[in-house]
Design a protein around this motif. Structure first.
Motif, mmCIF file in Angstrom:
data_model
loop_
_atom_site.group_PDB
_atom_site.id
_atom_site.type_symbol
_atom_site.label_atom_id
_atom_site.label_comp_id
_atom_site.label_asym_id
_atom_site.label_seq_id
_atom_site.Cartn_x
_atom_site.Cartn_y
_atom_site.Cartn_z
ATOM 1 N N GLU A 188 0.857 -1.184 0.000
ATOM 2 C CA GLU A 188 0.000 0.000 0.000
ATOM 3 C C GLU A 188 0.891 1.231 0.000
ATOM 4 N N LEU A 189 0.633 2.119 -0.950
ATOM 5 C CA LEU A 189 1.397 3.355 -1.071
ATOM 6 C C LEU A 189 0.528 4.509 -0.599
ATOM 7 N N VAL A 190 1.034 5.249 0.378
ATOM 8 C CA VAL A 190 0.306 6.392 0.915
ATOM 9 C C VAL A 190 1.154 7.631 0.662
ATOM 10 N N PHE A 191 0.524 8.668 0.093
ATOM 11 C CA PHE A 191 1.261 9.861 -0.304
ATOM 12 C C PHE A 191 0.892 11.057 0.580
ATOM 13 N N THR A 192 1.833 11.944 0.732
ATOM 14 C CA THR A 192 1.614 13.173 1.490
ATOM 15 C C THR A 192 0.827 14.160 0.632
ATOM 16 N N PRO A 193 0.292 15.231 1.226
ATOM 17 C CA PRO A 193 -0.395 16.245 0.406
ATOM 18 C C PRO A 193 0.509 16.855 -0.659
ATOM 19 N N GLU A 194 1.824 16.783 -0.453
ATOM 20 C CA GLU A 194 2.752 17.331 -1.449
ATOM 21 C C GLU A 194 3.027 16.353 -2.586
ATOM 22 N N GLY A 195 2.530 15.135 -2.491
ATOM 23 C CA GLY A 195 2.689 14.171 -3.577
ATOM 24 C C GLY A 195 3.860 13.232 -3.423
ATOM 25 N N THR A 196 4.585 13.308 -2.319
ATOM 26 C CA THR A 196 5.700 12.371 -2.086
ATOM 27 C C THR A 196 5.209 11.216 -1.235
ATOM 28 N N ASP A 201 4.729 8.743 1.713
ATOM 29 C CA ASP A 201 4.798 8.744 3.170
ATOM 30 C C ASP A 201 5.300 7.363 3.598
ATOM 31 N N LEU A 202 6.577 7.277 3.916
ATOM 32 C CA LEU A 202 7.192 5.984 4.198
ATOM 33 C C LEU A 202 6.619 5.342 5.449
ATOM 34 N N ASP A 203 6.281 6.135 6.436
ATOM 35 C CA ASP A 203 5.770 5.576 7.692
ATOM 36 C C ASP A 203 4.384 4.972 7.527
ATOM 37 N N ALA A 204 3.572 5.573 6.686
ATOM 38 C CA ALA A 204 2.190 5.096 6.527
ATOM 39 C C ALA A 204 2.061 4.010 5.463
ATOM 40 N N SER A 205 3.046 3.873 4.603
ATOM 41 C CA SER A 205 2.978 2.908 3.506
ATOM 42 C C SER A 205 3.367 1.512 3.966
ATOM 43 N N THR A 206 2.858 0.520 3.269
ATOM 44 C CA THR A 206 3.185 -0.885 3.533
ATOM 45 C C THR A 206 4.072 -1.406 2.415
ATOM 46 N N PRO A 207 5.292 -1.926 2.738
ATOM 47 C CA PRO A 207 6.200 -2.396 1.680
ATOM 48 C C PRO A 207 5.598 -3.550 0.893
ATOM 49 N N LEU A 208 6.021 -3.657 -0.363
ATOM 50 C CA LEU A 208 5.615 -4.776 -1.208
ATOM 51 C C LEU A 208 6.768 -5.760 -1.269
ATOM 52 N N GLU A 209 6.492 -6.995 -0.874
ATOM 53 C CA GLU A 209 7.494 -8.045 -0.946
ATOM 54 C C GLU A 209 6.992 -9.152 -1.855
ATOM 55 N N ILE A 210 7.874 -9.567 -2.757
ATOM 56 C CA ILE A 210 7.536 -10.586 -3.747
ATOM 57 C C ILE A 210 8.252 -11.873 -3.383
ATOM 58 N N SER A 211 7.545 -12.979 -3.433
ATOM 59 C CA SER A 211 8.159 -14.271 -3.138
ATOM 60 C C SER A 211 7.503 -15.345 -3.990
#
Length: 412
Positions: free
Chosen positions: A236-244, A246-256
């Motif tokens: 899940e990618l969560v962006f700040t109001p500035e469009g960058t 938000d690393l803390d709110a985002s969930t990494p994607l791991e492929i296996s």
């Protein structure tokens, strides 16, 4: 008469000067050759009680043949293993445990993969990552470069801020199931190739679905099969109001997934979206890199300015094969020439100081070039004229002395 001997020493000196000059001229096109200079000294034969102010001298002798180690011009070639030393130092070559030193850098690869000169002497150097101990022959790897499994994907892209939000499913799951065959379940997609531990290629597709004003779901597929677990583990990618991002709110994607080709282990890949943005009204992929590669064939060998020898492979891998060793001496003119444009160490030269190109007291290495002879032909031709006149003048001394002798003999 002493004049005969004096003239004879002059003729011998002029002959030696001609020999040295002729040797220089004959090697004017010899790679790495260093010209020499004949140096002479006057001769005085005085007894213990001799009066120096009355001594007339006894002629001349050859004091030394001094090697001139000034830099020769560099000639660039199409052979990457031609090496030129620009500055102080000597290449180290060895055969049958006999070590010699040279400035001639015309090297090639023999049938066993070793870097050698035309005389079959091995170019010596340090093993990869080691700068001490015994020198080794430098050998070019001729096999394949091993593959590497992908462990990370770097994704730099822009998701469209004008993309529509896809309604959530009836269970209000923020990660709506994405179906590659159903375009209305995702907004954008992109693909890339990843590699397993055997170098096998696998195409991985990333699908992006806008689930809110600032939220996007991302899932990975191999063909039509998800390879990021169930929907709850999708990134899940969560962006700040500035469009960058938000690393803390985002969930990494791991492929296996299991490559299913006998590879050593399943692929586990982390996808880095750190630089992904949410700007404008267009989707675009600026960079989608992965760190794996397939097996590679040797295509070329390059030598860096510090003497590091690199093998380049078709898969983009550069492998260090070692570093060319450079030797320097306190008194290079004390080295003994042994032919083949080589020298050996002597007590006059001092012991070899070993190091690497570019270090203090050592020159740089230029790959794809060799050092020409440092002989200046114009200068040598002038020396020929000078030596010839000296020879003629000393011959005239003997002729004059002979005339005087005949005059004395004819006295009655």
């Amino acid at each position: 008469m002493p004049s005969f001997n004096i003239g004879l020493t002059g003729i011998n000196a002029a002959s030696k000067d001609l020999e040295v000059t002729g040797h220089n001229i004959s090697n004017s096109s010899t790679a790495g050759f260093k010209g020499s200079r004949a140096e002479f000294a006057d001769v005085f034969a005085l007894s213990y009680t001799g009066v120096s102010r009355l001594a007339t001298g006894s002629g001349v002798n050859l004091a030394a043949v001094s090697q001139q180690f000034n830099q020769g011009d560099l000639e660039f070639t199409d052979n990457n293993l031609d090496l030129a030393l620009n500055g102080r130092g000597f290449f180290v070559v060895e055969r049958d445990d006999v070590r010699e030193y040279t400035r001639a850098g015309q090297f090639l690869v023999d049938k066993d993969g070793f870097i050698v000169n035309s005389a079959g002497q091995n170019l010596m150097g340090y093993p990869p990552g080691v700068r001490s101990g015994e020198l080794n022959e430098i050998r070019v790897t001729t096999g394949e470069a091993e593959p590497r499994a992908t462990s990370e994907i770097e994704a730099l892209m822009n998701l469209s801020a004008a993309a529509p939000t896809i309604p959530p499913d009836p269970d209000n799951d923020p990660s709506v199931d994405i179906e590659p065959s159903e375009p209305d379940t995702y907004n954008e997609s992109t693909s890339l190739t990843v590699y397993d531990s055997r170098g096998g290629e696998h195409t991985v597709s990333l699908f992006f679905q806008r689930t809110g004003d600032s939220e996007w779901a991302v899932r990975a597929f191999k063909g039509d099969q998800p390879i990021d677990g169930d929907g709850a583990t999708a990134g899940e990618l969560v962006f700040t109001p500035e469009g960058t991002l938000d690393l803390d709110a985002s969930t990494p994607l791991e492929i296996s997934f299991d490559p299913e080709n006998g590879a050593a282990e399943p692929l586990n890949i982390n996808v880095d979206f750190t630089e992904t943005t949410l700007y404008g009204d267009r989707f675009g992929v600026s960079r989608l890199n992965q760190d794996g590669f397939a097996p590679g064939q040797l295509i070329d060998v390059d030598v860096d300015s510090d003497g590091t020898v690199f093998a380049r492979f078709t898969n983009g891998v550069n492998r260090s094969l070692g570093q060319v060793a450079i030797a320097n001496f306190d008194n290079p003119q004390g080295l003994q020439p042994v032919g083949g444009t080589n020298w050996v160490e002597t007590s006059s030269s001092g012991q070899a100081l070993m190091g690497g190109a570019g270090e203090t007291g050592f020159g740089l290495i230029q790959g794809g070039a060799f050092e020409n002879s440092n002989v200046n032909i114009a200068e040598q031709l002038v020396n020929l004229i000078t030596a010839q006149r000296n020879f003629q003048a000393n011959a005239q001394v003997i002729s004059t002395a002979d005339t005087i002798t005949q005059t004395i003999i004819n006295l009655r």
